[in-house]
Design a protein around this motif. Structure first.
Motif, PDB file in Angstrom:
ATOM      1  N   VAL A 119       0.865  -1.178   0.000  1.00 29.29           N
ATOM      2  CA  VAL A 119       0.000   0.000   0.000  1.00 29.29           C
ATOM      3  C   VAL A 119       0.903   1.229   0.000  1.00 29.29           C
ATOM      4  CG1 VAL A 119      -1.942  -1.087   1.198  1.00 29.29           C
ATOM      5  CG2 VAL A 119      -0.192   0.102   2.528  1.00 29.29           C
ATOM      6  N   LYS A 120       0.450   2.264  -0.618  1.00 26.25           N
ATOM      7  CA  LYS A 120       1.212   3.512  -0.601  1.00 26.25           C
ATOM      8  C   LYS A 120       1.123   4.105   0.800  1.00 26.25           C
ATOM      9  CE  LYS A 120       1.985   7.787  -3.000  1.00 26.25           C
ATOM     10  NZ  LYS A 120       1.700   8.626  -4.153  1.00 26.25           N
ATOM     11  N   GLY A 121       2.282   4.480   1.346  1.00 26.80           N
ATOM     12  CA  GLY A 121       2.312   5.035   2.696  1.00 26.80           C
ATOM     13  C   GLY A 121       1.720   6.431   2.769  1.00 26.80           C
ATOM     14  N   HIS A 122       1.223   6.753   3.954  1.00 26.94           N
ATOM     15  CA  HIS A 122       0.721   8.098   4.264  1.00 26.94           C
ATOM     16  C   HIS A 122      -0.415   8.529   3.341  1.00 26.94           C
ATOM     17  CE1 HIS A 122       4.199   8.194   6.858  1.00 26.94           C
ATOM     18  NE2 HIS A 122       4.949   7.910   5.812  1.00 26.94           N
ATOM     19  N   THR A 123      -1.288   7.580   3.039  1.00 28.02           N
ATOM     20  CA  THR A 123      -2.436   7.893   2.182  1.00 28.02           C
ATOM     21  C   THR A 123      -3.764   7.583   2.874  1.00 28.02           C
ATOM     22  OG1 THR A 123      -2.298   5.728   1.117  1.00 28.02           O
ATOM     23  CG2 THR A 123      -1.153   7.567   0.028  1.00 28.02           C
ATOM     24  N   GLY A 124      -3.717   7.407   4.191  1.00 31.56           N
ATOM     25  CA  GLY A 124      -4.949   7.233   4.936  1.00 31.56           C
ATOM     26  C   GLY A 124      -5.373   5.810   5.228  1.00 31.56           C
ATOM     27  N   ASP A 125      -4.590   4.799   4.830  1.00 28.67           N
ATOM     28  CA  ASP A 125      -4.925   3.420   5.190  1.00 28.67           C
ATOM     29  C   ASP A 125      -4.790   3.305   6.716  1.00 28.67           C
ATOM     30  OD1 ASP A 125      -3.946   0.582   5.963  1.00 28.67           O
ATOM     31  OD2 ASP A 125      -4.838   0.315   3.976  1.00 28.67           O
ATOM     32  N   PRO A 126      -5.886   3.024   7.436  1.00 24.92           N
ATOM     33  CA  PRO A 126      -5.841   3.060   8.902  1.00 24.92           C
ATOM     34  C   PRO A 126      -4.787   2.138   9.526  1.00 24.92           C
ATOM     35  CG  PRO A 126      -8.117   2.917   8.145  1.00 24.92           C
ATOM     36  CD  PRO A 126      -7.235   2.722   6.939  1.00 24.92           C
ATOM     37  N   GLY A 127      -4.670   0.914   9.040  1.00 21.08           N
ATOM     38  CA  GLY A 127      -3.674  -0.004   9.591  1.00 21.08           C
ATOM     39  C   GLY A 127      -2.262   0.466   9.332  1.00 21.08           C
ATOM     40  N   ASN A 128      -2.017   0.969   8.131  1.00 21.89           N
ATOM     41  CA  ASN A 128      -0.691   1.476   7.795  1.00 21.89           C
ATOM     42  C   ASN A 128      -0.356   2.709   8.625  1.00 21.89           C
ATOM     43  OD1 ASN A 128       0.885   3.548   5.686  1.00 21.89           O
ATOM     44  ND2 ASN A 128       1.742   1.484   5.869  1.00 21.89           N
ATOM     45  N   GLU A 129      -1.312   3.580   8.798  1.00 20.89           N
ATOM     46  CA  GLU A 129      -1.073   4.803   9.588  1.00 20.89           C
ATOM     47  C   GLU A 129      -0.758   4.451  11.042  1.00 20.89           C
ATOM     48  OE1 GLU A 129      -0.732   7.814   8.371  1.00 20.89           O
ATOM     49  OE2 GLU A 129      -1.396   7.334   6.343  1.00 20.89           O
ATOM     50  N   LEU A 130      -1.466   3.477  11.607  1.00 21.77           N
ATOM     51  CA  LEU A 130      -1.208   3.072  12.984  1.00 21.77           C
ATOM     52  C   LEU A 130       0.170   2.420  13.112  1.00 21.77           C
ATOM     53  CD1 LEU A 130      -1.952   2.792  15.915  1.00 21.77           C
ATOM     54  CD2 LEU A 130      -3.306   0.764  15.317  1.00 21.77           C
ATOM     55  N   ALA A 131       0.499   1.517  12.207  1.00 25.77           N
ATOM     56  CA  ALA A 131       1.823   0.882  12.243  1.00 25.77           C
ATOM     57  C   ALA A 131       2.919   1.936  12.103  1.00 25.77           C
ATOM     58  CB  ALA A 131       1.938  -0.175  11.145  1.00 25.77           C
ATOM     59  N   ASP A 132       2.705   2.928  11.259  1.00 26.21           N
ATOM     60  CA  ASP A 132       3.666   4.011  11.080  1.00 26.21           C
ATOM     61  C   ASP A 132       3.862   4.788  12.385  1.00 26.21           C
ATOM     62  OD1 ASP A 132       5.253   5.880   9.230  1.00 26.21           O
ATOM     63  OD2 ASP A 132       3.787   7.244  10.135  1.00 26.21           O
ATOM     64  N   ARG A 133       2.773   5.131  13.049  1.00 29.60           N
ATOM     65  CA  ARG A 133       2.879   5.878  14.325  1.00 29.60           C
ATOM     66  C   ARG A 133       3.616   5.062  15.381  1.00 29.60           C
ATOM     67  NH1 ARG A 133      -2.355   7.255  12.942  1.00 29.60           N
ATOM     68  NH2 ARG A 133      -3.279   5.847  14.479  1.00 29.60           N
ATOM     69  N   LEU A 134       3.305   3.766  15.455  1.00 26.74           N
ATOM     70  CA  LEU A 134       3.965   2.911  16.440  1.00 26.74           C
ATOM     71  C   LEU A 134       5.464   2.776  16.146  1.00 26.74           C
ATOM     72  CD1 LEU A 134       1.281   0.076  16.696  1.00 26.74           C
ATOM     73  CD2 LEU A 134       1.815   1.786  18.454  1.00 26.74           C
ATOM     74  N   ALA A 135       5.817   2.599  14.878  1.00 32.29           N
ATOM     75  CA  ALA A 135       7.228   2.463  14.502  1.00 32.29           C
ATOM     76  C   ALA A 135       7.986   3.760  14.776  1.00 32.29           C
ATOM     77  CB  ALA A 135       7.352   2.068  13.027  1.00 32.29           C
ATOM     78  N   ARG A 136       7.399   4.882  14.420  1.00 30.72           N
ATOM     79  CA  ARG A 136       8.060   6.170  14.669  1.00 30.72           C
ATOM     80  C   ARG A 136       8.223   6.418  16.159  1.00 30.72           C
ATOM     81  NH1 ARG A 136       9.966  10.292  11.961  1.00 30.72           N
ATOM     82  NH2 ARG A 136      10.060  12.306  12.975  1.00 30.72           N
ATOM     83  N   SER A 137       7.225   6.058  16.928  1.00 33.74           N
ATOM     84  CA  SER A 137       7.299   6.217  18.384  1.00 33.74           C
ATOM     85  C   SER A 137       8.456   5.401  18.956  1.00 33.74           C
ATOM     86  CB  SER A 137       5.970   5.793  19.012  1.00 33.74           C
ATOM     87  OG  SER A 137       6.039   5.869  20.405  1.00 33.74           O
ATOM     88  N   GLU A 138       8.640   4.189  18.443  1.00 39.85           N
ATOM     89  CA  GLU A 138       9.764   3.353  18.891  1.00 39.85           C
ATOM     90  C   GLU A 138      11.097   3.998  18.509  1.00 39.85           C
ATOM     91  OE1 GLU A 138      10.175   0.693  20.768  1.00 39.85           O
ATOM     92  OE2 GLU A 138       8.051   0.396  21.149  1.00 39.85           O
ATOM     93  N   ALA A 139      11.195   4.530  17.297  1.00 39.48           N
ATOM     94  CA  ALA A 139      12.432   5.192  16.864  1.00 39.48           C
ATOM     95  C   ALA A 139      12.732   6.399  17.758  1.00 39.48           C
ATOM     96  CB  ALA A 139      12.320   5.612  15.402  1.00 39.48           C
ATOM     97  N   GLU A 140      11.713   7.164  18.081  1.00 42.13           N
ATOM     98  CA  GLU A 140      11.904   8.333  18.953  1.00 42.13           C
ATOM     99  C   GLU A 140      12.299   7.908  20.365  1.00 42.13           C
ATOM    100  OE1 GLU A 140       8.109  10.202  18.350  1.00 42.13           O
ATOM    101  OE2 GLU A 140       8.813  11.281  16.556  1.00 42.13           O
TER     102      GLU A 140
END
Length: 146
Positions: A119-140
């Motif tokens: 799926v194209k990232g950052h295009t509103g797919d709810p599961g992708n958006e949630l996984a993105d937030r969780l991954a970024r939170s871990e990186a931070e």
């Protein structure tokens, strides 16, 4: 079939940096999830780590949804078949990057109970958006503790 959304994130300290603190995450359609990170890594490694961890923990048929072209293209273009035929070497005869993560993913894929959907990232797919937030939170989190 269970659906798992995966993502990886890497916070490069400078635009020219090739590594930095990173995080990975996955979440299933029924709410099961996993995440983690590393202090000095790459985005590709974190994307793949999310997939590898999810497939280690989820039994049965799984559809992996990823915004990573790196991960999706491995299946769509069948890179893994060439790697195996060449003894885990690329077409340029170099060792396959992240082999430690690719091998168990390829082994699970070969069982026939895993499909990969890009799926194209950052295009509103709810599961992708949630996984993105969780991954970024871990990186931070990793960045802020090192």
């Amino acid at each position: 079939m269970r659906v798992v959304h995966t993502d990886g994130s890497c916070l490069y300290p400078t635009p020219a940096a090739r590594t930095g603190p990173g995080g990975w995450a996955w979440i299933t359609d029924d709410g099961q999830q996993g995440s983690g990170g590393q202090p000095d890594t790459t985005n590709q490694r974190m994307e793949l780590h999310a997939v590898a961890d999810a497939l280690r923990r989820i039994d049965g048929p799984v559809e992996v949804v990823t915004d990573s072209a790196y991960v999706a293209n491995c299946w769509a273009q069948r890179w893994w078949e060439g790697w195996i035929a060449r003894g885990w070497k690329t077409s340029a005869k170099k060792p396959v990057a992240h082999r430690d993560l690719w091998e168990p993913v390829v082994d699970r894929f070969a069982l026939g109970d895993v499909t990969i959907r890009w799926v194209k990232g950052h295009t509103g797919d709810p599961g992708n958006e949630l996984a993105d937030r969780l991954a970024r939170s871990e990186a931070e989190r990793i960045r802020d503790t090192t």
